[in-house]
Design an enzyme around this catalytic site. Structure first.
Site, short mmCIF file in Angstrom:
data_model
loop_
_atom_site.label_atom_id
_atom_site.label_comp_id
_atom_site.label_asym_id
_atom_site.label_seq_id
_atom_site.Cartn_x
_atom_site.Cartn_y
_atom_site.Cartn_z
N GLY A 1 -17.07 43.01 25.76
CA GLY A 1 -16.83 44.39 25.38
C GLY A 1 -17.83 45.42 25.83
O GLY A 1 -17.59 46.62 25.66
N GLU B 1 -18.74 36.77 26.02
CA GLU B 1 -17.51 36.75 26.83
C GLU B 1 -17.32 38.05 27.61
O GLU B 1 -16.31 38.73 27.44
CB GLU B 1 -16.29 36.55 25.90
CG GLU B 1 -16.36 35.34 25.00
CD GLU B 1 -15.29 35.36 23.91
OE1 GLU B 1 -14.69 36.43 23.65
OE2 GLU B 1 -15.04 34.29 23.33
N ARG C 1 -15.23 43.02 31.76
CA ARG C 1 -15.32 44.28 32.50
C ARG C 1 -16.70 44.49 33.15
O ARG C 1 -16.79 44.93 34.28
CB ARG C 1 -15.04 45.43 31.52
CG ARG C 1 -14.84 46.77 32.15
CD ARG C 1 -14.75 47.85 31.07
NE ARG C 1 -13.77 47.56 30.04
CZ ARG C 1 -12.49 47.93 30.09
NH1 ARG C 1 -12.04 48.61 31.10
NH2 ARG C 1 -11.68 47.61 29.10
N ARG D 1 -4.33 51.31 34.68
CA ARG D 1 -5.26 51.83 33.66
C ARG D 1 -5.12 53.33 33.40
O ARG D 1 -5.11 53.73 32.24
CB ARG D 1 -6.70 51.45 34.02
CG ARG D 1 -6.94 49.93 34.05
CD ARG D 1 -8.41 49.56 34.17
NE ARG D 1 -9.14 49.96 32.99
CZ ARG D 1 -9.88 51.05 32.90
NH1 ARG D 1 -10.05 51.84 33.94
NH2 ARG D 1 -10.47 51.36 31.77
N CYS E 1 8.78 56.58 40.45
CA CYS E 1 9.62 57.61 39.84
C CYS E 1 9.32 57.76 38.35
O CYS E 1 10.17 57.51 37.51
CB CYS E 1 11.07 57.27 40.06
SG CYS E 1 11.41 57.00 41.79
N TYR F 1 -9.27 44.48 35.11
CA TYR F 1 -8.01 45.00 34.57
C TYR F 1 -7.28 45.83 35.62
O TYR F 1 -6.62 46.81 35.31
CB TYR F 1 -8.26 45.79 33.27
CG TYR F 1 -9.05 44.98 32.26
CD1 TYR F 1 -8.45 43.90 31.60
CD2 TYR F 1 -10.40 45.23 32.01
CE1 TYR F 1 -9.17 43.12 30.72
CE2 TYR F 1 -11.13 44.45 31.13
CZ TYR F 1 -10.51 43.40 30.49
OH TYR F 1 -11.23 42.61 29.62
C1 LIG Z 1 -10.74 41.14 26.42
C2 LIG Z 1 -11.63 40.18 25.77
C3 LIG Z 1 -12.93 39.96 26.26
C4 LIG Z 1 -13.51 40.74 27.41
O1 LIG Z 1 -13.69 42.08 27.13
P1 LIG Z 1 -14.48 43.01 28.18
O2 LIG Z 1 -14.40 44.36 27.60
O3 LIG Z 1 -13.76 42.91 29.48
O4 LIG Z 1 -15.88 42.51 28.28
C5 LIG Z 1 -13.70 38.99 25.65
N1 LIG Z 1 -13.23 38.27 24.60
C6 LIG Z 1 -11.99 38.44 24.11
C7 LIG Z 1 -11.54 37.61 22.98
C8 LIG Z 1 -11.15 39.40 24.68
O5 LIG Z 1 -9.93 39.58 24.18
#
Ligand SMILES: *Cc1c(COP(=O)(O)O)cnc(C)c1O
Length: 421
Positions: free
Chosen positions: A239, A275, A278, A314, A346, A375
């Site tokens: 995130g 995790e 982005r 996006r 369109c 993404y």
């Molecule tokens: C989407 C997601 C991520 C990655 O989020 P980023 O903003 O791309 O770092 C990590 N863990 C889970 C469970 C997600 O759904």
């Protein structure tokens, strides 16, 4: 920082000139920089070097096998959210013990696949899912390592469509229910709780929401340990945001994030998993497109480009901003113009940017969308029967097509006209 710079007035991906790739593969296309991917995954490993850790790349942000192989070879684990992503991680050479399985709707088939080939942990998102996994693992005679994704009810202060940590969101189990859920896991066959999971959203530009969530996870860890559970692992989700606009202030750096993790959960002695998606892949990619027409409207000029919302959704989906730059660097004093940059689809939603100041462009000029490595290609579709655009990976002065543009025959060949029609 990325590796897309002008050299002698021409935008390059590392040592390869963008027009050279365009001439070879045709526009539009995605191009990724291996050096940028490596640098970003390395920043997270460095930020967590004070703990036992595993950086699990969020495969959903960019699932190309070559990208996964590059990151996996650097020691990254993978965070997957479907059987398809699990298969991609495995096909890229990542062993099951480095794959974590997230997602609110895991099916029995997906559970069986991961249990038979190996899994580091399932991040459970609901009580019904917990009971189904217990059944599946018991039938297979194995024990599934699990964490529970807790919903800490924290406002991530990001776009509503990518905010996941408020109680009204579909994700995770309310943190107040966690004690009961861990107690049930301890009594269910086929499950072993190994830790706690949290992920509050994407494109966070401040540390404060993370800090609040991780403090709640730290408190929960102590409570669950006092209840007798063996909590050895914390999966803190992804995130962390990226700067989509160069002109704006930058989000916190991985190093600052790692420091905050240490402050909030470091004292617990847990293994740390994160995790990120982005931040690893986003600024490692461009989407390159060429101008089809410059259309002069009443009071508004349009750049109609050969990429569209099906290739990069996006802006249409999240009102997202991408910096857009010409591939040939403008000379100082070149005439400026203001454009709406739109695709050929369109729908009025097929608008990438409104009132964007650029240097005056003409048909066939190339432009590049920055920050398109996450993404982007993964969310593409063939709406308007536009073939999926190719992906290219650059490493130094080498480049290769890592997903080819399908031919029209391949695209049409996926449909079947029944014999009885
Ligand atoms: C989407 C997601 C991520 C990655 O989020 P980023 O903003 O791309 O770092 C990590 N863990 C889970 C469970 C997600 O759904």
């Amino acid at each position: 920082m990325d590796h897309f710079l002008y050299r002698d007035g021409i935008l390059h991906a590392e040592d390869v000139a963008i027009p050279e790739i365009a001439a070879k593969v045709g526009t539009p296309f995605y191009v990724y920089s291996a050096a940028t991917l490596r640098r970003h995954i390395g920043l997270f490993a460095e930020a967590l070097d004070w703990a036992d850790h595993l950086v699990c790349f969020a495969v959903k942000s960019n699932s190309n096998l070559a990208v996964l192989k590059l990151l996996g070879d650097m020691g990254a684990g993978m965070d997957v959210v479907s059987g398809g992503e699990y298969r991609r991680a495995r096909a890229a050479g990542v062993s099951g013990d480095r794959i974590v399985f997230s997602g609110v709707g895991k099916t029995r088939d997906e559970m069986r696949l991961a249990l038979s080939e190996g899994i580091r942990q399932f991040n459970l998102e609901s009580e019904p899912e917990m009971r189904v996994l217990s059944q599946v693992a018991t039938e297979m005679g194995v024990v599934a390592p699990v964490t529970v994704r807790v919903n800490p009810d924290v406002d991530a202060k990001t776009h509503a469509k990518i905010s996941t940590g408020k109680s009204e969101n579909k994700f995770g189990i309310p943190i107040a229910r966690a004690r009961d859920v861990y107690a049930e896991i301890a009594n269910l066959p086929g499950l072993k709780a190994v830790g706690i999971d949290v992920h509050i959203g994407s494109q966070l530009t401040e540390l404060e929401p993370f800090r609040q969530a991780y403090q709640k996870v730290a408190e929960l860890t102590e409570i669950l340990r006092a209840d007798g559970h063996d909590i050895t692992r914390l999966d803190l989700g992804g995130g962390l945001g990226i700067p989509y606009e160069r002109s704006n202030s930058a989000p916190p750096l991985p190093l600052e994030y790692g420091q905050m993790v240490r402050e909030t959960v470091g004292h617990l002695g847990c293994e740390i998993e994160i995790e990120p998606g982005r931040l690893v892949s986003g600024n490692a990619g461009l989407m390159v497109t060429s101008v089809i027409y410059v259309k002069e409207g009443e009071g508004q000029d349009f750049l109609i480009v050969d990429a569209a919302m099906n290739d990069l959704v996006r802006p249409a989906m999240y009102e997202a901003h991408h910096d857009i730059v010409p591939v040939v660097e403008p000379s100082p004093g070149q005439e400026k113009a203001q454009y709406d940059i739109v695709g050929p689809i369109c729908e009025t939603g097929d608008t990438f940017a409104k009132r964007r100041d650029l240097d005056r462009l003409q048909a066939d000029d190339l432009i590049a969308f920055r920050s398109a490595g996450a993404y982007g290609a993964v969310m593409a579709s063939e709406y308007n029967s536009r073939p999926l655009i190719p992906e290219v990976l650059v490493m130094g002065d080498q480049y290769a097509v890592i997903r080819a543009r399908p031919t029209y025959e391949e695209m049409l060949g996926r449909d079947t006209i029944p014999a009885w029609l």
